[in-house]
Write a protein that holds these residues in place. Structure first.
Motif, mmCIF file in Angstrom:
data_model
loop_
_atom_site.group_PDB
_atom_site.id
_atom_site.type_symbol
_atom_site.label_atom_id
_atom_site.label_comp_id
_atom_site.label_asym_id
_atom_site.label_seq_id
_atom_site.Cartn_x
_atom_site.Cartn_y
_atom_site.Cartn_z
ATOM 1 N N CYS A 93 -5.112 -2.425 -7.132
ATOM 2 C CA CYS A 93 -5.448 -2.143 -5.731
ATOM 3 C C CYS A 93 -4.914 -3.255 -4.827
ATOM 4 N N PRO A 94 -4.003 -2.911 -3.903
ATOM 5 C CA PRO A 94 -3.436 -3.931 -3.025
ATOM 6 C C PRO A 94 -4.465 -4.496 -2.052
ATOM 7 N N LYS B 229 -7.985 11.761 -3.639
ATOM 8 C CA LYS B 229 -7.913 11.806 -2.187
ATOM 9 C C LYS B 229 -7.314 13.161 -1.844
ATOM 10 N N CYS C 36 -2.905 4.780 1.771
ATOM 11 C CA CYS C 36 -2.709 4.153 0.463
ATOM 12 C C CYS C 36 -3.314 5.053 -0.604
ATOM 13 N N VAL D 276 -2.782 4.014 -4.160
ATOM 14 C CA VAL D 276 -2.453 3.305 -5.393
ATOM 15 C C VAL D 276 -3.506 3.588 -6.476
ATOM 16 N N CYS D 277 -4.779 3.561 -6.069
ATOM 17 C CA CYS D 277 -5.848 3.789 -7.054
ATOM 18 C C CYS D 277 -5.744 5.175 -7.668
ATOM 19 N N PHE E 285 0.863 -1.172 0.000
ATOM 20 C CA PHE E 285 0.000 0.000 0.000
ATOM 21 C C PHE E 285 0.900 1.223 0.000
ATOM 22 N N CYS F 207 -13.498 0.288 -0.387
ATOM 23 C CA CYS F 207 -12.391 0.693 0.480
ATOM 24 C C CYS F 207 -12.971 1.627 1.518
ATOM 25 N N TYR G 269 -15.892 0.930 -5.498
ATOM 26 C CA TYR G 269 -14.810 0.856 -4.517
ATOM 27 C C TYR G 269 -15.376 0.364 -3.197
HETATM 28 S S1 SF4 Z 1 -5.728 1.296 -3.966
HETATM 29 FE FE1 SF4 Z 1 -5.549 1.548 -1.754
HETATM 30 S S2 SF4 Z 1 -6.832 3.331 -1.283
HETATM 31 FE FE2 SF4 Z 1 -7.348 2.673 -3.363
HETATM 32 S S3 SF4 Z 1 -9.103 1.336 -3.093
HETATM 33 FE FE3 SF4 Z 1 -7.310 0.027 -3.066
HETATM 34 S S4 SF4 Z 1 -6.733 -0.156 -0.901
HETATM 35 FE FE4 SF4 Z 1 -8.156 1.554 -1.081
#
Ligand code: SF4
Ligand code: SF4
Lengths: 473, 165
Positions: B81-82, B57, B43, B45-46, A165, B37, B35
């Motif tokens: 997305c992790p 964000k 995080c 990443v998205c 992450f 999340c 999503y």
């Molecule tokens: S990439 Fe990270 S912030 Fe975006 S949806 Fe996935 S876990 Fe959530």
């Protein structure tokens, strides 16, 4: 022909296990198939060996637990010499026996080389934190030595197969073992950096810091030290908790993700922090049946996304539950769990037996601070950071001048924060060595901001609180 | 609304409340990302994976905000997305079939045409489906897999079990 059970993973959705040529090792006189490059413990465990040694006092069977050379539970005698089998590589025709009782000092008196190192910087520990400090110092004229007790740098990264992450600068979107590979390559090219692996720093003496390798004793006299020795896994009290098959979650991760060996065929995971949740998902990926994740608290400890990943494949997370005992002769065959009430008391009548051959403990870590105490660093008991931890400045210096810390030894957290702390410690050393250069100060401030941002989420509340208590100016 | 940190399962109400469910109009226009999340974690990443700047964000630790007008349902974020927390749903086609695109990291690997058992957020079998498309994300190795399921299941199906003949 050798016919034994085989827990090796040959197909995996993400990982590829490269094995060397086939060799034969003998355990208690019986032949076992192994592959060059494998750790001895992994090789014989894969073939169904559960009992590695017999405990000295009560004669209880002991199996693998930590898989990283910290616990001694897997000690065997190799060609007559006691060794921790998890950090010993296989060799063709090795004769391996159980150690019963205390091991002997059969290597005592043997000739060893001695090396004295007068250096600018000593980094103890080659996990994310130590590698990050080394990265900052790389290319400067500060002579640096990095000592690590494992075969390869990377610390726990080498068994982390999940995607990171965090933001792009922090390796997000990459898998831990890939990051470790990169660093191994990159750091090996630094001309001012000497990397010594397979070597344990054992103590701080008047004459310097002593480290013991396989055939070398090192005496290091550094000007600056970064102690990035990480943490060790906690155990848990329940009946029969020393029975083979009860293993640290981190140990199981090493077995499975580094050596490609399943820890068992059916697994019960204790603890729903990120470690417990992530290993459950990885077990699923390796084709292992995860019975349940057991959690004493009313809510899941780790991140929701990690919990959701295993729930959608039907793995139950049993909150307000605890493990009472395991049963079995040479290995776990059954675990008994029960509900607990608000006061952590077992609710009578809720005991339930679960058939399983493996119980993984993911019940937290404790900072590995022994060396820091030898350095004379001021410590404080801060449960939110993992127990007894060193006091530190925001620049990662301890109460002893020129002794720095980074990573899990400072607070049980994550690889990402360990990297950032390692960078901060590295820049702090540069600033001490070269004076307050603007570019160094700026870089350090950048990482300090990054750390603060990373910790600003509610999931980091405990660390934030603990960190405040650990600061000195 | 159940507490998702007690169960590890998020319900539709919570997703709606957090702004993760597009309007009916948008849903019927074409594929769009859902999503899941729901917890603030460090995080983003998205945010940097989306080729259409549809996710944002303010702080790295906020929950992601999805702009459904910009999201094309391309599915890039599904494989990146992790947290394996992103899905693309598509109810825009004629007939009774809807599509769900999800990340898949278990063996056997899915291939086009495979029959699959579809699972809900608790691992319950919600029915059967068919793989219509699958590819491995170049960075993560996840199989970004689109399955056809009955339209009314697109908001329930979140995993698959691949059946190989
Ligand atoms: S990439 Fe990270 S912030 Fe975006 S949806 Fe996935 S876990 Fe959530
Ligand atoms: S589906 Fe494509 S457009 Fe939509 S958020 Fe994900 S990456 Fe962006």
């Amino acid at each position: 022909m050798i016919v034994n059970p085989d827990l090796r993973i040959y197909t995996h959705p993400i990982l590829e296990f490269k094995r060397g040529g086939e060799v034969t090792v003998f355990f208690e006189g019986k032949p076992f198939r192994a592959f060059e490059g494998e750790a001895l413990a992994a090789a014989i465990y894969a073939s169904g060996v559960n009992v590695f040694r017999i405990s000295p006092v009560r004669g209880r069977p002991r199996g693998v637990f930590c898989m990283v050379g910290k616990c001694g539970s897997c000690m065997v005698r190799v060609d007559g010499v006691p060794m921790r089998s998890c950090v010993t590589s296989v060799r063709h025709d090795m004769k391996v026996e159980r150690v019963s009782g205390l091991p002997d000092l059969s290597r005592y008196g043997r000739d060893v080389a001695r090396e004295e190192l007068d250096v600018d910087v000593l980094i103890i520990g080659g996990g994310p934190a130590g590698m990050a400090s080394a990265e900052v110092l790389c290319g400067t004229d500060l002579e640096t030595v990095l000592i690590d007790d494992q075969i390869r740098l990377g610390g726990q990264l080498i068994k982390q197969t999940h995607i990171f992450f965090g933001s792009r600068e922090l390796f997000a979107g990459r898998r831990g073992f890939e990051i470790a590979d990169d660093y191994n390559k990159r750091l090996s090219k630094c001309s001012n950096l000497k990397i010594i692996t397979g070597t344990t720093v054992v103590g701080v003496f008047k004459e310097g810091v002593l480290a013991v390798g396989d055939n070398v004793l090192y005496l290091v006299r550094p000007k600056y030290v970064v102690v990035a020795a990480g943490a060790f896994e906690n155990h848990l009290v329940f009946d029969n908790n020393d029975l083979p098959g009860v293993m640290g979650a981190g140990g199981a991760q090493t077995l499975m993700n580094v050596w490609g060996v399943k820890p068992g065929s059916e697994v019960l995971v204790i603890g729903s922090g990120n470690v417990g949740l992530i290993i459950s998902y990885q077990l699923l990926q390796a084709g292992v049946n995860v019975k349940a994740v057991v959690e004493a608290l009313p809510r899941i400890g780790g991140w929701f996304v990690h919990a959701a990943k295993i729930r959608r494949y039907g793995i139950p997370i049993l909150t307000r539950h605890t493990i009472l005992s395991v049963k079995g002769s040479e290995r776990v065959e059954e675990a008994v769990i029960a509900s607990v009430d608000e006061n952590w008391n077992v609710v009578p009548g809720t005991e339930k037996a679960i058939k399983t051959d493996t119980v993984l403990l993911a019940v937290g870590l404790t900072p590995n601070t022994e060396l820091l105490r030898q350095f004379g660093v001021a410590m404080k008991y801060i449960p939110d950071l993992g127990g007894l931890v060193p006091l530190r400045t925001r620049y990662m210096e301890t109460s002893v001048e020129n002794v720095f810390i980074a990573g899990d030894i400072a607070a049980i957290e994550e690889a990402t924060t360990a990297f950032i702390e390692g960078w901060i410690a590295g820049y702090s050393i540069l600033i001490k060595a070269y004076g307050e250069r603007e570019d160094f100060i700026e870089s350090r401030e950048k990482y300090l901001r990054m750390l603060q941002e990373y910790r600003s989420a509610p999931v980091s509340e405990k660390v934030r609180r603990g960190w405040q208590l650990s600061l000195i100016s | 609304m159940t507490d998702f940190k007690e169960t590890g399962v998020v319900d539709l109400k919570t997703l709606v409340k957090m702004g993760y469910v597009p309007s009916d109009v948008r849903l019927h226009r074409g594929p769009v990302a859902i999503y899941e999340c729901v917890e603030e974690i460090p995080c983003d990443v998205c945010v940097f994976s989306c080729p259409f700047n549809a996710v944002s964000k303010n702080k790295m630790t906020d929950i992601p905000k999805v702009d459904f007008e910009r999201c094309t349902g391309c599915g890039v974020c599904v494989g990146r997305c992790p947290g394996l927390a992103v899905f693309v749903v598509d109810v825009s086609r004629e007939g009774d079939e809807g599509y769900v695109t999800l990340p898949h990291e278990l063996l056997p690997p899915p291939s086009q045409g495979d029959a699959v058992v579809v699972l809900d957020r608790e691992g319950g079998e919600a029915g059967t489906g068919r793989v219509v498309k699958t590819y491995r994300d170049r960075l993560t190795g996840s199989w970004v897999t689109t399955v056809a399921v009955p339209k009314n299941l697109v908001m329930n199906v979140r995993a698959i079990r691949v059946i190989k003949r």
